[in-house]
Design a protein around this motif. Sequence first.
Motif, PDB file in Angstrom:
ATOM      1  N   VAL A  51      59.961 -24.647 -35.323  1.00  0.00           N
ATOM      2  CA  VAL A  51      59.241 -24.163 -34.138  1.00  0.00           C
ATOM      3  C   VAL A  51      57.798 -24.640 -34.180  1.00  0.00           C
ATOM      4  CG1 VAL A  51      58.362 -22.073 -33.011  1.00  0.00           C
ATOM      5  CG2 VAL A  51      60.741 -22.187 -33.704  1.00  0.00           C
ATOM      6  N   GLN A  52      57.171 -24.571 -35.355  1.00  0.00           N
ATOM      7  CA  GLN A  52      55.785 -25.017 -35.481  1.00  0.00           C
ATOM      8  C   GLN A  52      55.661 -26.509 -35.183  1.00  0.00           C
ATOM      9  OE1 GLN A  52      55.037 -23.628 -39.486  1.00  0.00           O
ATOM     10  NE2 GLN A  52      53.898 -21.822 -38.749  1.00  0.00           N
ATOM     11  N   ALA A  53      56.606 -27.293 -35.692  1.00  0.00           N
ATOM     12  CA  ALA A  53      56.563 -28.741 -35.437  1.00  0.00           C
ATOM     13  C   ALA A  53      56.753 -29.029 -33.946  1.00  0.00           C
ATOM     14  CB  ALA A  53      57.643 -29.442 -36.265  1.00  0.00           C
ATOM     15  N   GLN A  54      57.678 -28.322 -33.302  1.00  0.00           N
ATOM     16  CA  GLN A  54      57.912 -28.523 -31.872  1.00  0.00           C
ATOM     17  C   GLN A  54      56.682 -28.113 -31.068  1.00  0.00           C
ATOM     18  OE1 GLN A  54      60.634 -29.988 -30.380  1.00  0.00           O
ATOM     19  NE2 GLN A  54      59.358 -29.886 -28.529  1.00  0.00           N
ATOM     20  N   ARG A  55      56.063 -27.009 -31.460  1.00  0.00           N
ATOM     21  CA  ARG A  55      54.862 -26.555 -30.746  1.00  0.00           C
ATOM     22  C   ARG A  55      53.737 -27.576 -30.888  1.00  0.00           C
ATOM     23  NH1 ARG A  55      50.286 -23.861 -31.592  1.00  0.00           N
ATOM     24  NH2 ARG A  55      50.671 -23.442 -33.782  1.00  0.00           N
ATOM     25  N   LYS A  56      53.582 -28.144 -32.082  1.00  0.00           N
ATOM     26  CA  LYS A  56      52.544 -29.166 -32.281  1.00  0.00           C
ATOM     27  C   LYS A  56      52.832 -30.409 -31.440  1.00  0.00           C
ATOM     28  CE  LYS A  56      51.136 -27.785 -36.907  1.00  0.00           C
ATOM     29  NZ  LYS A  56      51.137 -28.132 -38.351  1.00  0.00           N
ATOM     30  N   ARG A  57      54.087 -30.806 -31.390  1.00  0.00           N
ATOM     31  CA  ARG A  57      54.442 -31.980 -30.570  1.00  0.00           C
ATOM     32  C   ARG A  57      54.171 -31.709 -29.092  1.00  0.00           C
ATOM     33  NH1 ARG A  57      58.845 -32.163 -34.209  1.00  0.00           N
ATOM     34  NH2 ARG A  57      60.174 -31.052 -32.720  1.00  0.00           N
ATOM     35  N   ASP A  58      54.583 -30.520 -28.637  1.00  0.00           N
ATOM     36  CA  ASP A  58      54.368 -30.171 -27.220  1.00  0.00           C
ATOM     37  C   ASP A  58      52.878 -30.069 -26.904  1.00  0.00           C
ATOM     38  OD1 ASP A  58      57.100 -30.161 -26.979  1.00  0.00           O
ATOM     39  OD2 ASP A  58      57.279 -28.040 -26.435  1.00  0.00           O
ATOM     40  N   ALA A  59      52.100 -29.478 -27.813  1.00  0.00           N
ATOM     41  CA  ALA A  59      50.653 -29.356 -27.585  1.00  0.00           C
ATOM     42  C   ALA A  59      50.003 -30.741 -27.539  1.00  0.00           C
ATOM     43  CB  ALA A  59      50.019 -28.507 -28.685  1.00  0.00           C
ATOM     44  N   ALA A  60      50.449 -31.623 -28.416  1.00  0.00           N
ATOM     45  CA  ALA A  60      49.903 -32.989 -28.413  1.00  0.00           C
ATOM     46  C   ALA A  60      50.278 -33.704 -27.118  1.00  0.00           C
ATOM     47  CB  ALA A  60      50.414 -33.763 -29.622  1.00  0.00           C
ATOM     48  N   GLN A  61      51.517 -33.488 -26.659  1.00  0.00           N
ATOM     49  CA  GLN A  61      51.959 -34.108 -25.408  1.00  0.00           C
ATOM     50  C   GLN A  61      51.138 -33.605 -24.230  1.00  0.00           C
ATOM     51  OE1 GLN A  61      54.233 -36.523 -25.241  1.00  0.00           O
ATOM     52  NE2 GLN A  61      53.986 -36.722 -23.037  1.00  0.00           N
ATOM     53  N   ILE A  62      50.901 -32.319 -24.160  1.00  0.00           N
ATOM     54  CA  ILE A  62      50.092 -31.729 -23.077  1.00  0.00           C
ATOM     55  C   ILE A  62      48.682 -32.301 -23.115  1.00  0.00           C
ATOM     56  CG2 ILE A  62      49.012 -29.572 -22.292  1.00  0.00           C
ATOM     57  CD1 ILE A  62      51.670 -28.171 -23.071  1.00  0.00           C
ATOM     58  N   LYS A  63      48.123 -32.409 -24.313  1.00  0.00           N
ATOM     59  CA  LYS A  63      46.769 -32.949 -24.456  1.00  0.00           C
ATOM     60  C   LYS A  63      46.724 -34.403 -23.951  1.00  0.00           C
ATOM     61  CE  LYS A  63      43.089 -33.601 -27.787  1.00  0.00           C
ATOM     62  NZ  LYS A  63      42.654 -33.485 -29.163  1.00  0.00           N
ATOM     63  N   ARG A  64      47.735 -35.190 -24.325  1.00  0.00           N
ATOM     64  CA  ARG A  64      47.765 -36.591 -23.865  1.00  0.00           C
ATOM     65  C   ARG A  64      47.875 -36.668 -22.337  1.00  0.00           C
ATOM     66  NH1 ARG A  64      51.090 -37.276 -28.401  1.00  0.00           N
ATOM     67  NH2 ARG A  64      52.970 -37.179 -27.108  1.00  0.00           N
ATOM     68  N   TYR A  65      48.718 -35.813 -21.766  1.00  0.00           N
ATOM     69  CA  TYR A  65      48.880 -35.825 -20.303  1.00  0.00           C
ATOM     70  C   TYR A  65      47.597 -35.380 -19.599  1.00  0.00           C
ATOM     71  CZ  TYR A  65      53.941 -36.713 -20.492  1.00  0.00           C
ATOM     72  OH  TYR A  65      55.177 -37.268 -20.666  1.00  0.00           O
ATOM     73  N   GLU A  66      46.926 -34.376 -20.154  1.00  0.00           N
ATOM     74  CA  GLU A  66      45.668 -33.932 -19.535  1.00  0.00           C
ATOM     75  C   GLU A  66      44.611 -35.033 -19.607  1.00  0.00           C
ATOM     76  OE1 GLU A  66      45.961 -29.083 -20.124  1.00  0.00           O
ATOM     77  OE2 GLU A  66      44.997 -30.270 -21.690  1.00  0.00           O
ATOM     78  N   GLU A  67      44.549 -35.728 -20.722  1.00  0.00           N
ATOM     79  CA  GLU A  67      43.611 -36.847 -20.856  1.00  0.00           C
ATOM     80  C   GLU A  67      43.973 -37.970 -19.874  1.00  0.00           C
ATOM     81  OE1 GLU A  67      43.567 -38.062 -24.962  1.00  0.00           O
ATOM     82  OE2 GLU A  67      42.596 -36.212 -25.606  1.00  0.00           O
ATOM     83  N   PHE A  68      45.251 -38.215 -19.723  1.00  0.00           N
ATOM     84  CA  PHE A  68      45.701 -39.235 -18.773  1.00  0.00           C
ATOM     85  C   PHE A  68      45.257 -38.888 -17.356  1.00  0.00           C
ATOM     86  CE2 PHE A  68      48.827 -40.808 -15.721  1.00  0.00           C
ATOM     87  CZ  PHE A  68      48.794 -42.171 -15.989  1.00  0.00           C
ATOM     88  N   LEU A  69      45.413 -37.611 -16.991  1.00  0.00           N
ATOM     89  CA  LEU A  69      45.017 -37.184 -15.647  1.00  0.00           C
ATOM     90  C   LEU A  69      43.507 -37.301 -15.453  1.00  0.00           C
ATOM     91  CD1 LEU A  69      47.303 -34.082 -15.002  1.00  0.00           C
ATOM     92  CD2 LEU A  69      47.482 -36.365 -13.978  1.00  0.00           C
ATOM     93  N   ARG A  70      42.729 -36.993 -16.478  1.00  0.00           N
ATOM     94  CA  ARG A  70      41.268 -37.112 -16.375  1.00  0.00           C
ATOM     95  C   ARG A  70      40.842 -38.577 -16.208  1.00  0.00           C
ATOM     96  NH1 ARG A  70      39.727 -34.440 -21.434  1.00  0.00           N
ATOM     97  NH2 ARG A  70      41.601 -33.248 -21.327  1.00  0.00           N
ATOM     98  N   GLU A  71      41.523 -39.435 -16.931  1.00  0.00           N
ATOM     99  CA  GLU A  71      41.164 -40.858 -16.862  1.00  0.00           C
ATOM    100  C   GLU A  71      41.691 -41.531 -15.591  1.00  0.00           C
ATOM    101  OE1 GLU A  71      42.692 -42.530 -20.474  1.00  0.00           O
ATOM    102  OE2 GLU A  71      41.268 -41.443 -21.718  1.00  0.00           O
ATOM    103  N   ASN A  72      42.802 -41.058 -15.084  1.00  0.00           N
ATOM    104  CA  ASN A  72      43.427 -41.659 -13.889  1.00  0.00           C
ATOM    105  C   ASN A  72      43.401 -40.643 -12.763  1.00  0.00           C
ATOM    106  OD1 ASN A  72      44.247 -44.087 -15.223  1.00  0.00           O
ATOM    107  ND2 ASN A  72      45.818 -42.874 -16.225  1.00  0.00           N
ATOM    108  N   THR A  73      42.370 -40.698 -12.008  1.00  0.00           N
ATOM    109  CA  THR A  73      42.213 -39.740 -10.915  1.00  0.00           C
ATOM    110  C   THR A  73      42.950 -40.165  -9.656  1.00  0.00           C
ATOM    111  OG1 THR A  73      40.156 -40.816 -10.306  1.00  0.00           O
ATOM    112  CG2 THR A  73      40.021 -38.852 -11.725  1.00  0.00           C
ATOM    113  N   GLY A  74      43.633 -41.274  -9.735  1.00  0.00           N
ATOM    114  CA  GLY A  74      44.344 -41.765  -8.555  1.00  0.00           C
ATOM    115  C   GLY A  74      45.608 -40.975  -8.295  1.00  0.00           C
ATOM    116  N   ASN A  75      46.207 -41.256  -7.176  1.00  0.00           N
ATOM    117  CA  ASN A  75      47.416 -40.556  -6.778  1.00  0.00           C
ATOM    118  C   ASN A  75      48.665 -41.343  -7.170  1.00  0.00           C
ATOM    119  OD1 ASN A  75      46.117 -38.394  -5.722  1.00  0.00           O
ATOM    120  ND2 ASN A  75      45.930 -39.311  -3.677  1.00  0.00           N
ATOM    121  N   SER A  76      48.707 -41.831  -8.343  1.00  0.00           N
ATOM    122  CA  SER A  76      49.875 -42.603  -8.769  1.00  0.00           C
ATOM    123  C   SER A  76      51.081 -41.683  -8.927  1.00  0.00           C
ATOM    124  CB  SER A  76      49.580 -43.333 -10.080  1.00  0.00           C
ATOM    125  OG  SER A  76      49.515 -42.404 -11.140  1.00  0.00           O
ATOM    126  N   ALA A  77      52.243 -42.270  -8.924  1.00  0.00           N
ATOM    127  CA  ALA A  77      53.490 -41.499  -9.087  1.00  0.00           C
ATOM    128  C   ALA A  77      53.512 -40.816 -10.454  1.00  0.00           C
ATOM    129  CB  ALA A  77      54.701 -42.407  -8.911  1.00  0.00           C
TER     130      ALA A  77
END
Length: 182
Positions: free
Chosen positions: A85-111
């Motif tokens: 569970v801890q490993a899955q939570r760390k993976r999910d948290a890292a994934q969320i962080k990457r997606y949030e960074e992606f959204l900050r860097e790409n403010t466009g309306n891409s798919a």
Amino acid sequence: MHRSPLVLLALLLVATPALGQTSSPDSQTLRALLEEVRQLRQDLQNITVAAQRAQILVYRLQVQQGAVTRASQRLDDARAKLEAVQAQRKRDAAQIKRYEEFLRENTGNSADSKQIEDWLPRGKADLEALANQEQERQAKESECEDQLKIEEAKLNELQGLLDELDASLEKSRHQPVSRPHQ
């Protein structure tokens, strides 16, 4: 002729005390033997009771060792589930962080941005669920640790009893055997 009965009577009177004197040591020997047989019977009963007690303790020890093994396996299982569970939570948290960074860097309306924005609330909800599951797994791990400690304490107590019995038997083995006075 009258002398024969008198001689016979005299011999009987003299022999009677002699018979009493020789039977006294025989009587004492018989009493000593009887006492020794009684003591041997008592010793045999004591040995039988000690052997039965030892068998019971060994059986209880085996049963308790099984209980400790099972408790240890439950703890290992709980730890493995917690780690997963801890490993899955760390993976999910890292994934969320990457997606949030992606959204900050790409403010466009891409798919991709639209899919990520749609996924983020579910991902964060899943992350929250994993955090709750992690707490439950930690509680289960703690409970299993406590149960293992209890089972180990019981095992140690039984081992102590067996050690005491062994020491008692060893002590009695070295004590001189008391014999009745002869």
